[in-house]
Design a protein around this motif. Sequence first.
Motif, mmCIF file in Angstrom:
data_model
loop_
_atom_site.group_PDB
_atom_site.id
_atom_site.type_symbol
_atom_site.label_atom_id
_atom_site.label_comp_id
_atom_site.label_asym_id
_atom_site.label_seq_id
_atom_site.Cartn_x
_atom_site.Cartn_y
_atom_site.Cartn_z
ATOM 1 N N VAL A 105 -0.821 6.167 -5.864
ATOM 2 C CA VAL A 105 -0.171 5.107 -6.625
ATOM 3 C C VAL A 105 -0.819 3.744 -6.393
ATOM 4 O O VAL A 105 -1.386 3.483 -5.328
ATOM 5 N N SER A 106 -0.720 2.895 -7.408
ATOM 6 C CA SER A 106 -1.172 1.504 -7.284
ATOM 7 C C SER A 106 0.013 0.554 -7.153
ATOM 8 O O SER A 106 -0.177 -0.643 -6.927
ATOM 9 N N ARG A 107 1.237 1.095 -7.313
ATOM 10 C CA ARG A 107 2.466 0.318 -7.125
ATOM 11 C C ARG A 107 3.456 1.142 -6.326
ATOM 12 O O ARG A 107 3.615 2.341 -6.576
ATOM 13 N N VAL A 108 4.098 0.485 -5.359
ATOM 14 C CA VAL A 108 5.082 1.164 -4.513
ATOM 15 C C VAL A 108 6.425 0.458 -4.657
ATOM 16 O O VAL A 108 6.531 -0.758 -4.441
ATOM 17 N N GLY A 109 7.451 1.226 -4.995
ATOM 18 C CA GLY A 109 8.788 0.674 -5.122
ATOM 19 C C GLY A 109 9.419 0.409 -3.764
ATOM 20 O O GLY A 109 9.433 1.282 -2.896
ATOM 21 N N HIS A 110 9.917 -0.792 -3.560
ATOM 22 C CA HIS A 110 10.585 -1.238 -2.328
ATOM 23 C C HIS A 110 9.559 -1.532 -1.241
ATOM 24 O O HIS A 110 9.274 -2.673 -0.951
ATOM 25 N N CYS A 111 9.074 -0.516 -0.536
ATOM 26 C CA CYS A 111 7.948 -0.664 0.413
ATOM 27 C C CYS A 111 8.291 -1.544 1.619
ATOM 28 O O CYS A 111 7.394 -2.009 2.318
ATOM 29 N N ILE A 112 9.573 -1.736 1.916
ATOM 30 C CA ILE A 112 9.926 -2.721 2.940
ATOM 31 C C ILE A 112 9.635 -2.251 4.363
ATOM 32 O O ILE A 112 9.405 -3.067 5.251
ATOM 33 N N SER A 113 9.607 -0.931 4.606
ATOM 34 C CA SER A 113 9.315 -0.478 5.969
ATOM 35 C C SER A 113 7.848 -0.675 6.337
ATOM 36 O O SER A 113 7.461 -0.465 7.492
ATOM 37 N N ALA A 114 7.021 -1.125 5.396
ATOM 38 C CA ALA A 114 5.621 -1.437 5.707
ATOM 39 C C ALA A 114 5.517 -2.516 6.772
ATOM 40 O O ALA A 114 4.511 -2.594 7.485
ATOM 41 N N ILE A 115 6.558 -3.329 6.912
ATOM 42 C CA ILE A 115 6.557 -4.407 7.894
ATOM 43 C C ILE A 115 6.418 -3.864 9.314
ATOM 44 O O ILE A 115 6.006 -4.580 10.238
ATOM 45 N N GLN A 116 6.692 -2.582 9.505
ATOM 46 C CA GLN A 116 6.618 -1.955 10.829
ATOM 47 C C GLN A 116 5.208 -1.485 11.184
ATOM 48 O O GLN A 116 4.981 -1.041 12.312
ATOM 49 N N ASP A 117 4.266 -1.572 10.256
ATOM 50 C CA ASP A 117 2.948 -0.950 10.450
ATOM 51 C C ASP A 117 1.855 -1.937 10.046
ATOM 52 O O ASP A 117 1.580 -2.140 8.860
ATOM 53 N N GLU A 118 1.200 -2.540 11.033
ATOM 54 C CA GLU A 118 0.155 -3.521 10.765
ATOM 55 C C GLU A 118 -1.003 -2.921 9.967
ATOM 56 O O GLU A 118 -1.546 -3.550 9.051
ATOM 57 N N LYS A 119 -1.404 -1.711 10.314
ATOM 58 C CA LYS A 119 -2.515 -1.059 9.618
ATOM 59 C C LYS A 119 -2.171 -0.821 8.153
ATOM 60 O O LYS A 119 -3.003 -1.015 7.256
ATOM 61 N N LEU A 120 -0.932 -0.434 7.914
ATOM 62 C CA LEU A 120 -0.496 -0.188 6.548
ATOM 63 C C LEU A 120 -0.483 -1.484 5.750
ATOM 64 O O LEU A 120 -0.936 -1.520 4.588
ATOM 65 N N MET A 121 0.035 -2.552 6.333
ATOM 66 C CA MET A 121 0.054 -3.826 5.612
ATOM 67 C C MET A 121 -1.356 -4.277 5.255
ATOM 68 O O MET A 121 -1.590 -4.817 4.166
ATOM 69 N N GLN A 122 -2.296 -4.043 6.142
ATOM 70 C CA GLN A 122 -3.680 -4.422 5.849
ATOM 71 C C GLN A 122 -4.233 -3.588 4.704
ATOM 72 O O GLN A 122 -4.948 -4.106 3.832
ATOM 73 N N LYS A 123 -3.899 -2.296 4.679
ATOM 74 C CA LYS A 123 -4.368 -1.435 3.591
ATOM 75 C C LYS A 123 -3.760 -1.872 2.255
ATOM 76 O O LYS A 123 -4.453 -1.922 1.231
ATOM 77 N N LEU A 124 -2.473 -2.187 2.278
ATOM 78 C CA LEU A 124 -1.815 -2.638 1.055
ATOM 79 C C LEU A 124 -2.491 -3.900 0.515
ATOM 80 O O LEU A 124 -2.690 -4.048 -0.695
ATOM 81 N N LYS A 125 -2.869 -4.789 1.423
ATOM 82 C CA LYS A 125 -3.544 -6.012 1.014
ATOM 83 C C LYS A 125 -4.958 -5.726 0.524
ATOM 84 O O LYS A 125 -5.362 -6.200 -0.548
ATOM 85 N N ASP A 126 -5.700 -4.944 1.288
ATOM 86 C CA ASP A 126 -7.091 -4.658 0.933
ATOM 87 C C ASP A 126 -7.206 -3.931 -0.400
ATOM 88 O O ASP A 126 -8.125 -4.179 -1.189
ATOM 89 N N ASP A 127 -6.272 -3.012 -0.661
ATOM 90 C CA ASP A 127 -6.328 -2.208 -1.889
ATOM 91 C C ASP A 127 -5.551 -2.834 -3.046
ATOM 92 O O ASP A 127 -5.462 -2.251 -4.128
ATOM 93 N N ASP A 128 -4.988 -4.030 -2.803
ATOM 94 C CA ASP A 128 -4.261 -4.752 -3.842
ATOM 95 C C ASP A 128 -3.129 -3.916 -4.434
ATOM 96 O O ASP A 128 -2.906 -3.898 -5.653
ATOM 97 N N ILE A 129 -2.412 -3.225 -3.551
ATOM 98 C CA ILE A 129 -1.287 -2.393 -3.977
ATOM 99 C C ILE A 129 -0.088 -3.293 -4.295
ATOM 100 O O ILE A 129 0.263 -4.175 -3.506
ATOM 101 N N VAL A 130 0.524 -3.066 -5.436
ATOM 102 C CA VAL A 130 1.678 -3.861 -5.844
ATOM 103 C C VAL A 130 2.931 -3.376 -5.121
ATOM 104 O O VAL A 130 3.212 -2.170 -5.084
ATOM 105 N N LEU A 131 3.689 -4.313 -4.568
ATOM 106 C CA LEU A 131 4.974 -4.005 -3.935
ATOM 107 C C LEU A 131 6.090 -4.398 -4.905
ATOM 108 O O LEU A 131 6.236 -5.575 -5.251
ATOM 109 N N GLU A 132 6.845 -3.404 -5.369
ATOM 110 C CA GLU A 132 7.961 -3.646 -6.278
ATOM 111 C C GLU A 132 9.212 -3.881 -5.422
ATOM 112 O O GLU A 132 10.007 -2.986 -5.188
#
Length: 336
Positions: A217-244
Motif C-alpha cells: 500500500v501507498s496509504r495506511v489508514g490510522h497508522c498511529i502505532s507507528a509512533i512506537q517504532d523509529e525504523k518504521l517511521m523512517q520508512k514511512l517518511k522515506d517511502d512517502d507513505i500517506v497516513l490517513e
Amino acid sequence: MKKDEFYKLMKKVPKAEIHLHIEAVPTIDSIKALYKKSNGSEMSDQEIKDMFTYDDLNGFIQAFLKVQALYTSVEDFDYIFDDLATYLVENGIVYTEAFFAPTSFLKHGFKYEDMVKIFDRKIAEIKEKYGITIKLLMDVSRTFGLENAMNNYNLLKQFPSENIIGIGLGGAESKGPAKDFGPVYDLAVKEGYKVVAHAGEDQGPESIWDALNFCHVSRVGHCISAIQDEKLMQKLKDDDIVLEVCPTSNVFTKKFVKSIKEHPITEFFKRGLFVTVNTDDPVFFKVSLIDEYWKLHHEAGWTMEEIKQLVKNGFNALFISEEEKSDWCAKVDAAF
C-alpha cells in the motif's frame, strides 16, 4: 483564531477527505427512517442510544454492522448518498476517496451490480449539483476472511465502474492480519487497482509492516502505532507513505491515545511524515472534518500555516494527476 472565525474560514477552504466510510454518514433521521422501513415500527430513543453506545473498536464495528443490517433494498443507498452530499457540502469537501463495504449487503441478498448502478447514478447527481467528486474504494473486509475478500474483489472486476478505483482493508484488525490478504492485494496491484489498508489502529507496528510488505500500500489508514517504532517511521517518511489519520476516532478507541493533545499526528507532522486528517465515521464519532481541524488548532496548538499544509496534504494524497494536485493546492492557498 476564534472558533467562529475558524469555522467560517475553513468552510470556504476546499478540502479533500480520504478516510471516510460512506455507511457512517447517514443522519439519525435517516437511520430512524431505515429502521421503520425494515421493522415496521418507530425506533425508540433508547434503541438509538443503545446502537450508538460502545467503548472500543470491536463494539463500534458491531454497531456499524447493525446499521448496515437496516438496509432492505438497494434503493436505500439513496439515504447514504443524500446524507453524504450534505456532509461534504457542509464541510467544504470538494473531493473524497471514500470506502464502501459490500459484504453485509451481499449477505443480505443484495446484488452487487445493482449496488454499483445506484452508486454511479448518485455520484453523477452529486457531481452535477454540487461539483463534488466522489471516488470509492471497496473495503474487501478483513472481518470475514480471505475467501470473502477474494469474492468481493472478483465482483469489483466483473462489474467495473469508473467511480470505484481500488480496494481497502477495514474491519477488526486483531482478527484479520493484513498479511492474510496478500493474495487479493497481489492481484489488485497487478491489475492496476489502487490499494490501501487500515493498520496500526488498535494493533502494534507489526500490523503496519504487514500492510506495507504484504499489501504493497501507498496509504495506511490510522497508522498511529507507528509512533512506537523509529525504523518504521523512517520508512514511512522515506517511502512517502500517506497516513490517513482520524484523530477523534483514535481517541475514542483509547488503544494508543486518550486525547487530541497527545495524539501522535503532531509528532508525525513535525518529523515530516505525510499525514492527512480525516473523520473515519462522522455520525458514529459525532465529528465533522472541520471539527477535526479545529481540534488540532485549538487543543494541539497547530498554527494556521500548519493547518493549511495539512489541507494541501489531503489533495496531494489523492489518486489523481500531479497537475490536478497542484491546481487544488493553489486553490487552497488562494482561500487562505
